[in-house]
Design an enzyme around this catalytic site. Structure first.
Site, PDB file in Angstrom:
ATOM      1  N   HIS A  48      23.944  43.373  73.099  1.00  0.00           N
ATOM      2  CA  HIS A  48      23.878  44.797  72.868  1.00  0.00           C
ATOM      3  C   HIS A  48      22.453  45.275  71.792  1.00  0.00           C
ATOM      4  O   HIS A  48      22.158  44.509  70.897  1.00  0.00           O
ATOM      5  CB  HIS A  48      25.173  45.632  72.186  1.00  0.00           C
ATOM      6  CG  HIS A  48      26.197  45.577  73.398  1.00  0.00           C
ATOM      7  ND1 HIS A  48      27.403  45.995  73.072  1.00  0.00           N
ATOM      8  CD2 HIS A  48      26.039  45.389  74.682  1.00  0.00           C
ATOM      9  CE1 HIS A  48      28.058  45.924  74.168  1.00  0.00           C
ATOM     10  NE2 HIS A  48      27.163  45.673  75.232  1.00  0.00           N
ATOM     11  N   GLU A  50      21.855  47.551  69.835  1.00  0.00           N
ATOM     12  CA  GLU A  50      22.489  47.865  68.433  1.00  0.00           C
ATOM     13  C   GLU A  50      22.523  46.635  67.691  1.00  0.00           C
ATOM     14  O   GLU A  50      22.412  46.400  66.483  1.00  0.00           O
ATOM     15  CB  GLU A  50      23.493  48.903  68.305  1.00  0.00           C
ATOM     16  CG  GLU A  50      24.697  48.455  68.710  1.00  0.00           C
ATOM     17  CD  GLU A  50      24.955  48.821  70.417  1.00  0.00           C
ATOM     18  OE1 GLU A  50      24.122  48.544  71.471  1.00  0.00           O
ATOM     19  OE2 GLU A  50      25.874  49.407  70.961  1.00  0.00           O
ATOM     20  N   CYS A  78      29.705  50.026  71.402  1.00  0.00           N
ATOM     21  CA  CYS A  78      31.040  49.406  71.638  1.00  0.00           C
ATOM     22  C   CYS A  78      32.019  49.235  70.225  1.00  0.00           C
ATOM     23  O   CYS A  78      31.213  49.097  69.320  1.00  0.00           O
ATOM     24  CB  CYS A  78      30.989  48.290  72.563  1.00  0.00           C
ATOM     25  SG  CYS A  78      30.378  46.730  71.705  1.00  0.00           S
ATOM     26  N   CYS A  81      30.435  46.380  68.200  1.00  0.00           N
ATOM     27  CA  CYS A  81      29.214  46.889  67.409  1.00  0.00           C
ATOM     28  C   CYS A  81      29.550  47.476  66.332  1.00  0.00           C
ATOM     29  O   CYS A  81      28.872  47.664  65.319  1.00  0.00           O
ATOM     30  CB  CYS A  81      28.172  47.094  68.386  1.00  0.00           C
ATOM     31  SG  CYS A  81      27.462  46.300  69.587  1.00  0.00           S
TER      32      CYS A  81
END
Ligand SMILES: [Zn+2]
Length: 138
Positions: A48, A50, A78, A81
């Site tokens: 992801h 981030e 999510c 994260c």
């Protein structure tokens, strides 16, 4: 936020889910990434945008605390994260589109379990990019 969106557009061009993220440190962009920019054979969640920028920022700043950093990402992070960002003590998360199904900030956990955040920045553009991407996939 515009820069994060630009990164998400690059992601689209690379055939990856269009989510872009960046970290701002002392008023400057420290690092940018889009989803799945890392090596292959790594689970998607670990790619992801981030998550990638947060890891990279730790390496660049040689720290495991990002208390002086703000993170901009085009989609609500999510739960995984969100938890990582919380552990890294990120100062604030700014995100674009809300993710009612998979988001880990708005409808998840208690304020103690998630980083401070503001959502809905360039929301329409961020969401539209994702909508078009998944539509093209079908
Ligand atoms: Zn995530």
């Amino acid at each position: 936020m515009r820069e994060a969106l630009r990164k998400a557009q690059e992601s689209c061009a690379a055939g990856c889910v269009p989510v872009g993220a960046l970290i701002v440190f002392e008023g400057k962009i420290l690092i940018k990434a889009h989803n799945n920019e890392g090596a292959s054979h790594i689970p998607p969640t670990l790619q992801h945008a981030e998550f990638l920028v947060a890891l990279e920022a730790c390496c660049l700043l040689k720290t495991d605390r990002l208390g002086k950093c703000d993170l901009y990402v085009t989609l609500e992070p999510c739960p995984f994260c969100a938890a990582i960002l919380r552990h890294l003590c990120i100062r604030k998360v700014f995100f674009g589109a809300y993710d009612p199904k998979g988001g880990g900030l708005v409808h998840h956990g208690t304020p103690q379990e998630r980083p401070p955040f503001t959502g809905g920045l360039l929301e329409t553009e961020s969401a539209e990019l994702l909508r078009r991407f998944f539509q093209a996939k079908r």
